[in-house]
Design a protein around this motif. Structure first.
Motif: not given
Length: 430
Positions: A180-184
């Protein structure tokens, strides 16, 4: 896929570039096939013209009442028709042979790529961060007390066999938080468009990005001719297959978080402990579709996007450029990012950022229409891991490990973990 016209124009340069990749000269074979194919096409066209001429004469003979000439011309047309069909079939067969041969030849390296045979000849470009000095001997991820309850290899082996893992509890949540951190970050800060794509694709999609026909053993073929993707590079890149894009629509920048599947053929005995090398894993992929004159700058931009993820997580890394002998089949230039893993006391690959030039675009017939006019041109395609989620999990766990087996997690993950940044010895988040 290579352009046969470019090979015709400079066969010596083509062979010289192949030699840098350890591939023997092929231009002579290719051009012999190409010459035979073109000669057969020309012969078929000539015979077709003769057939058309005779067909027109049939009507004139019939009008004159010349029955003998009418029958002679009709027989000639029938013979020419069979002759043309045979020549066209031969031309098609030669075209298939040429296409298959071209499809099996790797991409040509850019001039700035270092020559070399394997990873030992790769060149380090720079490093970021300083590996932490531990007051104890650091362990590998799967040995940490806080990780052991959440990383179940035995159950995974019962379910699926070797090289699978079941993540549970806090470890599963950290893994999800990383994705999620990477995508955001890629969407909100790096300007990529999030995509949610299938993990099953047709053979044409695998061919388009170069996994087929040469590397079929590295992937999984399912029922009905569908393949499990080795990475969403396949799906993201193929979104433009067969398209003619407007120049104003470029660059097209995409990212996707998917399951990925690799048979790991030829890697027997390598990295069998832990979850470093798995048959099923997750990755956040980046793909860019650009104009040719912008692809070099785009590769640098993508590299910084991937490096930035590690910097936000505080993971030391080094960036290297791959030599000619270590590059992937479809790449013209590849930068690898290697994260520091204290448990192994070494850097390990966590991202590859590659530019393919028009190599994939030719296979997919993906083009753009220049605003200034003229014929459509092939786009350039680029891909990069942003990052491999499982390997990033390993790096986070090992770099944050404490002597008692607990783990201190990066501050960047706080919003995704409810502010809980400690994995306790008991395997709980607090």
């Amino acid at each position: 896929m290579h352009d046969i016209r470019a090979i015709r124009e400079n066969p010596q340069a083509f062979d010289a570039a192949l030699a840098r990749r350890g591939v023997s000269a092929l231009s002579s074979q290719l051009l012999t096939l190409d010459e035979a194919r073109r000669a057969k096409i020309l012969a078929a066209e000539t015979a077709q013209a003769d057939q058309n001429k005779a067909a027109k004469a049939i009507g004139a003979a019939k009008a004159k009442g010349d029955e003998a000439e009418f029958e002679r011309l009709r027989a000639e047309v029938a013979d020419k028709k069979s002759e043309v069909a045979a020549m066209q079939a031969e031309a098609k067969d030669l075209d298939i042979q040429l296409t298959e041969m071209l499809a099996g030849i790797p991409n040509l390296p850019y001039d700035d790529i270092p020559d070399g045979e394997d990873e030992a000849d790769n060149i380090e470009l720079h490093r970021w961060g300083t590996p932490k000095t531990f007051a104890f001997k650091p362990k590998e991820h799967y040995e940490l007390a806080g990780v052991i309850p959440g990383m179940d290899f035995e159950t995974a082996a019962k379910l699926s066999g070797a090289r699978f893992v079941v993540l549970k509890g806090a470890v599963a949540r950290i893994h999800r938080a990383l994705a999620q951190f990477m995508l955001n970050t890629h969407v909100d800060e790096n300007g990529l468009t999030e995509m949610n794509t299938p993990v099953l694709v047709r053979e044409e999609a695998m061919y388009g990005t170069g996994q087929l026909p040469k590397f079929g053993e590295d992937s999984y073929l399912m029922r009905e001719g569908l393949w499990l993707i080795p990475t969403s590079e396949v799906t993201l890149t193929n979104t433009v297959a067969g398209e003619i894009l407007d120049e104003a629509a470029l660059p097209r920048r995409m990212t996707s978080h998917t399951l990925c599947f690799r048979s790991e053929a030829g890697s027997a005995g390598k990295d069998t402990s832990g979850m470093l090398r798995q048959h099923q894993f997750e990755k956040v992929e980046m793909v860019s579709i650009t104009k040719p004159d912008e692809s070099d700058a785009e590769q640098q931009r993508m590299l910084r996007c991937a490096e930035g993820i590690l910097e936000k997580l505080g993971i030391p890394y080094r960036t290297i450029v791959l030599c000619t002998g270590d590059m992937g089949f479809g790449a013209r230039r590849t930068f690898d990012i290697e994260a520091w893993l204290p448990g192994q006391d070494t850097y390990r690959e966590i991202s590859s950022v590659s530019t393919c030039g028009d190599f994939q675009a030719r296979r997919m017939n993906a083009r753009f229409r220049p605003e200034a006019g003229g014929k459509p041109e092939f786009v350039h395609t680029l891909n990069g891991s942003g990052l491999a989620v499982g390997r990033c999990l390993i790096a986070v766990l090992e770099n944050g490990q404490q002597e008692d087996g607990s783990v201190t997690l990066p501050e960047a993950l706080a919003p995704y973990l409810g502010g809980k940044l400690t994995l306790t010895v008991a395997g709980e988040l607090v």
